[in-house]
Scaffold this motif. Structure first.
Motif, PDB file in Angstrom:
ATOM      1  N   LEU A 193       0.812  -1.216   0.000  1.00  0.00           N
ATOM      2  CA  LEU A 193       0.000   0.000   0.000  1.00  0.00           C
ATOM      3  C   LEU A 193       0.847   1.269   0.000  1.00  0.00           C
ATOM      4  CD1 LEU A 193      -2.976  -0.751   2.441  1.00  0.00           C
ATOM      5  CD2 LEU A 193      -3.187   0.393   0.238  1.00  0.00           C
ATOM      6  N   LYS A 194       2.119   1.131   0.293  1.00  0.00           N
ATOM      7  CA  LYS A 194       2.964   2.306   0.457  1.00  0.00           C
ATOM      8  C   LYS A 194       2.971   3.176  -0.806  1.00  0.00           C
ATOM      9  CE  LYS A 194       6.062   0.486   4.013  1.00  0.00           C
ATOM     10  NZ  LYS A 194       5.344   1.197   5.071  1.00  0.00           N
ATOM     11  N   GLY A 195       2.670   4.459  -0.591  1.00  0.00           N
ATOM     12  CA  GLY A 195       2.719   5.416  -1.690  1.00  0.00           C
ATOM     13  C   GLY A 195       1.489   5.475  -2.572  1.00  0.00           C
ATOM     14  N   LEU A 196       0.565   4.541  -2.414  1.00  0.00           N
ATOM     15  CA  LEU A 196      -0.636   4.561  -3.254  1.00  0.00           C
ATOM     16  C   LEU A 196      -1.582   5.678  -2.817  1.00  0.00           C
ATOM     17  CD1 LEU A 196      -1.574   0.771  -3.686  1.00  0.00           C
ATOM     18  CD2 LEU A 196      -0.425   2.278  -5.326  1.00  0.00           C
ATOM     19  N   LYS A 197      -2.118   6.394  -3.783  1.00  0.00           N
ATOM     20  CA  LYS A 197      -3.109   7.437  -3.504  1.00  0.00           C
ATOM     21  C   LYS A 197      -4.486   6.768  -3.435  1.00  0.00           C
ATOM     22  CE  LYS A 197      -1.563   9.545  -7.130  1.00  0.00           C
ATOM     23  NZ  LYS A 197      -1.419  10.473  -8.271  1.00  0.00           N
ATOM     24  N   ILE A 198      -5.058   6.717  -2.249  1.00  0.00           N
ATOM     25  CA  ILE A 198      -6.310   6.003  -2.017  1.00  0.00           C
ATOM     26  C   ILE A 198      -7.428   6.980  -1.627  1.00  0.00           C
ATOM     27  CG2 ILE A 198      -7.481   4.213  -0.692  1.00  0.00           C
ATOM     28  CD1 ILE A 198      -5.306   3.062  -2.421  1.00  0.00           C
ATOM     29  N   ARG A 199      -8.508   6.958  -2.364  1.00  0.00           N
ATOM     30  CA  ARG A 199      -9.686   7.752  -1.989  1.00  0.00           C
ATOM     31  C   ARG A 199     -10.336   7.118  -0.775  1.00  0.00           C
ATOM     32  NH1 ARG A 199     -15.488   6.470  -1.336  1.00  0.00           N
ATOM     33  NH2 ARG A 199     -16.392   8.520  -0.975  1.00  0.00           N
ATOM     34  N   VAL A 200     -10.614   7.929   0.249  1.00  0.00           N
ATOM     35  CA  VAL A 200     -11.312   7.442   1.431  1.00  0.00           C
ATOM     36  C   VAL A 200     -12.517   8.343   1.718  1.00  0.00           C
ATOM     37  CG1 VAL A 200      -9.260   6.394   2.467  1.00  0.00           C
ATOM     38  CG2 VAL A 200      -9.849   8.763   3.021  1.00  0.00           C
ATOM     39  N   VAL A 201     -13.403   7.846   2.564  1.00  0.00           N
ATOM     40  CA  VAL A 201     -14.606   8.582   2.921  1.00  0.00           C
ATOM     41  C   VAL A 201     -14.277   9.689   3.931  1.00  0.00           C
ATOM     42  CG1 VAL A 201     -16.184   6.708   2.437  1.00  0.00           C
ATOM     43  CG2 VAL A 201     -15.106   6.848   4.667  1.00  0.00           C
ATOM     44  N   GLY A 202     -15.287  10.519   4.230  1.00  0.00           N
ATOM     45  CA  GLY A 202     -15.068  11.711   5.037  1.00  0.00           C
ATOM     46  C   GLY A 202     -14.997  11.477   6.521  1.00  0.00           C
ATOM     47  N   ALA A 220       0.019   4.462   2.979  1.00  0.00           N
ATOM     48  CA  ALA A 220      -0.639   4.972   1.783  1.00  0.00           C
ATOM     49  C   ALA A 220      -0.768   6.484   1.855  1.00  0.00           C
ATOM     50  CB  ALA A 220      -2.010   4.331   1.619  1.00  0.00           C
ATOM     51  N   ASN A 221      -1.269   7.074   0.783  1.00  0.00           N
ATOM     52  CA  ASN A 221      -1.525   8.512   0.726  1.00  0.00           C
ATOM     53  C   ASN A 221      -3.030   8.707   0.584  1.00  0.00           C
ATOM     54  OD1 ASN A 221      -1.507  11.262   0.343  1.00  0.00           O
ATOM     55  ND2 ASN A 221      -0.703  11.169  -1.751  1.00  0.00           N
ATOM     56  N   PRO A 222      -3.770   8.739   1.704  1.00  0.00           N
ATOM     57  CA  PRO A 222      -5.226   8.815   1.628  1.00  0.00           C
ATOM     58  C   PRO A 222      -5.727  10.221   1.280  1.00  0.00           C
ATOM     59  CG  PRO A 222      -4.531   8.840   3.906  1.00  0.00           C
ATOM     60  CD  PRO A 222      -3.286   8.649   3.093  1.00  0.00           C
ATOM     61  N   THR A 223      -6.789  10.258   0.490  1.00  0.00           N
ATOM     62  CA  THR A 223      -7.400  11.520   0.085  1.00  0.00           C
ATOM     63  C   THR A 223      -8.905  11.427   0.269  1.00  0.00           C
ATOM     64  OG1 THR A 223      -5.686  11.855  -1.597  1.00  0.00           O
ATOM     65  CG2 THR A 223      -7.694  13.164  -1.800  1.00  0.00           C
ATOM     66  N   GLN A 224      -9.462  12.342   1.044  1.00  0.00           N
ATOM     67  CA  GLN A 224     -10.904  12.333   1.272  1.00  0.00           C
ATOM     68  C   GLN A 224     -11.627  13.025   0.128  1.00  0.00           C
ATOM     69  OE1 GLN A 224     -11.786  14.139   5.042  1.00  0.00           O
ATOM     70  NE2 GLN A 224     -11.179  12.362   6.231  1.00  0.00           N
ATOM     71  N   MET A 225     -12.690  12.386  -0.361  1.00  0.00           N
ATOM     72  CA  MET A 225     -13.549  13.020  -1.355  1.00  0.00           C
ATOM     73  C   MET A 225     -14.882  12.299  -1.398  1.00  0.00           C
ATOM     74  SD  MET A 225     -11.821  11.758  -4.983  1.00  0.00           S
ATOM     75  CE  MET A 225     -10.248  12.520  -4.633  1.00  0.00           C
ATOM     76  N   SER A 226     -15.893  12.981  -1.865  1.00  0.00           N
ATOM     77  CA  SER A 226     -17.214  12.376  -1.985  1.00  0.00           C
ATOM     78  C   SER A 226     -17.192  11.302  -3.054  1.00  0.00           C
ATOM     79  CB  SER A 226     -18.261  13.436  -2.351  1.00  0.00           C
ATOM     80  OG  SER A 226     -18.059  13.875  -3.693  1.00  0.00           O
ATOM     81  N   TRP A 227     -18.206  10.439  -3.028  1.00  0.00           N
ATOM     82  CA  TRP A 227     -18.284   9.378  -4.034  1.00  0.00           C
ATOM     83  C   TRP A 227     -18.463   9.973  -5.434  1.00  0.00           C
ATOM     84  CZ3 TRP A 227     -16.644   4.915  -5.082  1.00  0.00           C
ATOM     85  CH2 TRP A 227     -17.235   4.120  -6.075  1.00  0.00           C
ATOM     86  N   ALA A 228     -19.191  11.069  -5.523  1.00  0.00           N
ATOM     87  CA  ALA A 228     -19.406  11.710  -6.828  1.00  0.00           C
ATOM     88  C   ALA A 228     -18.079  12.176  -7.427  1.00  0.00           C
ATOM     89  CB  ALA A 228     -20.363  12.887  -6.677  1.00  0.00           C
TER      90      ALA A 228
END
Length: 345
Positions: A172-181, A194-202
Motif C-alpha cells: 500500500l505504500k505510496g498509493l493514492k487512495i480515496r477514502v470517505v469523510g 498509503a496517501n489517503p485523500t478524502q472526497m465524496s463518491w461523486a
C-alpha cells in the motif's frame, strides 16, 4: 338542546368513519404530500435498492397515506454526504438510509464500525447491530432528533487499485487512495503507508478514471455497481478491515406527526426493506456463493483473498489507530463490542 346533541354525535360518528381521520386523532390530510428520503447511492447499488424498497413498502403498508420519494446522490445536501445527519436533524431531510461512516462526524460512537479489524465476519457484524451494542447506539440516536428503525448494510469495505496486488502493508505504500469523510480513515491508511485523500463518491469516480487517485475502498457491491473495473481498478483485495452498516431513520418531528398506526407501518416497512437489502449486499461474496467474485475476476480483475496470517500483518500495523480511536468512541462501548464479537454464534 337535543338537536345540538344530535349534531355533535353525528360529527363524532363522521370523524370515526372518515378515512382521513386516524386512530390517534391525526388527520391524513395534514400529512405532507411527499416525504424526502435521502441516500448516498441509488439503484442499482444495494443501498439504493433498499431505500427504494422502503419507500415502496411504506406506501403499501400505509395504504397510500405516506408517500416517500428517494433522493440519491446526497442530492438534498448538495452531494456532501457528511452533512446528511445534520440536515436530517434540522428537518431538511424527512427520512434517510444513512451510513454510520457519514454520520460519525456528528455521532462519534458510530466510528465503532470503522475500527480496523474489529469485525472478522458477517456474524460479528450481526452480533453488534442486532445485539446490545446496536440497541445502545439506537438509544443514543433517539436523543438526537431522529427515530432509528432498522439496520441495513453497505458491507465490508475492500480495497482496490490500478497499480498492483495488495497482500502486505508494504504493497500500500505510496498509493493514492480515496477514502470517505472520516478522519479515522485518514489515520488508518496513513498508518499503512498509503496517501489517503478524502472526497465524496461523486468526485471519486472521475478521480479514479483520470488516475488522480490510484485506488479506493468500498464494499464489493459498490465495486460492481459502480463499474470500477472500467475505471482502471484491476486489483481487488478482500481484507474485511471495516464494515459499513446502514441505518433506516425518520426525523423525530415527522415521526411524531404520524398516527401510531402509520408509525408502526413505517417501522415494519423499514425492518422488511433492511432485511432484503442486507441479503442483496451479501449475495455472491460468501464461501457458499462466490458468484459475484467470479464475475469480477472474469472482467480481468485480480482478486486477492488475504489469509488470516496476511490479515494479521495489517491488523498489527493499524493497532495504534484502533487504540487511539477506541478512546474517542468510548472504551466501555468498544469493550462491549469486543465481547459481543467474541461471543458471536
Amino acid at each position: 338542546m337535543k338537536s345540538m346533541k344530535a349534531l355533535f354525535a353525528g360529527l363524532a360518528l363522521a370523524a370515526m368513519v372518515l378515512p382521513g381521520v386516524l386512530a390517534n386523532g391525526a388527520a391524513a390530510a395534514d400529512y405532507k404530500a411527499e416525504y424526502k428520503l435521502s441516500t448516498v447511492l441509488g439503484k442499482p447499488f444495494p443501498w439504493g435498492i433498499g431505500g427504494d424498497r422502503w419507500a415502496e413498502l411504506v406506501k403499501e403498508k400505509t395504504n397510500g397515506r405516506i408517500n416517500v420519494k428517494m433522493y440519491p446522490g446526497s442530492a438534498l445536501v448538495n452531494g456532501d454526504q457528511t452533512k446528511e445527519f445534520t440536515a436530517l436533524r434540522q428537518g431538511v431531510i424527512d427520512m434517510a438510509v444513512g451510513s454510520t461512516i457519514n454520520w460519525s462526524p456528528q455521532v462519534k460512537e458510530l466510528n465503532l464500525f470503522s475500527l480496523p479489524f474489529l469485525m472478522p465476519d458477517h456474524k460479528a457484524m450481526d452480533a453488534l447491530t442486532q445485539g446490545p451494542v446496536g440497541k445502545q447506539l439506537f438509544d443514543l440516536l433517539a436523543t438526537k432528533d431522529v427515530v432509528p428503525l432498522a439496520w441495513g448494510e453497505n458491507g465490508f469495505r475492500e480495497v482496490s487499485n490500478s497499480k498492483r496486488a495488495i497482500r502486505t502493508p508494504e504493497d500500500l505504500k505510496g498509493l493514492k487512495i480515496r477514502v470517505v469523510g472520516s478522519p479515522l480513515y485518514l489515520d488508518t491508511f496513513t498508518a499503512l503507508g498509503a496517501n489517503p485523500t478524502q472526497m465524496s463518491w461523486a468526485d471519486a469516480q472521475p478521480a479514479l478514471s483520470t488516475g488522480a487517485v490510484d485506488g479506493q475502498e468500498n464494499p464489493v457491491g459498490v465495486f460492481v455497481a459502480g463499474k470500477l473495473p472500467t475505471l482502471g481498478q484491476k486489483h481487488l483485495t478482500l481484507w474485511g478491515y471495516v464494515a459499513d452498516p446502514l441505518i433506516f431513520v425518520v426525523n423525530k418531528e415527522v415521526w411524531n406527526s404520524w398516527s401510531k398506526e402509520d408509525q408502526e407501518a413505517v417501522r415494519a416497512a423499514a425492518v422488511q426493506a433492511a432485511a432484503e437489502e442486507v441479503a442483496i449486499a451479501r449475495k455472491g461474496i460468501t464461501a457458499q456463493d462466490d458468484s459475484l467474485l467470479k464475475d469480477i475476476a472474469a472482467q480481468g480483475v485480480e482478486v486477492v483473498q488475504l489469509t488470516p496470517e496476511q490479515q494479521k500483518a495489517f491488523q498489527t500495523a493499524t493497532r495504534a489507530v484502533y487504540d487511539k480511536w477506541a478512546k474517542t468512541i468510548g472504551l466501555d462501548l468498544v469493550k462491549a463490542a469486543e465481547t459481543s464479537v467474541a461471543d458471536r454464534k
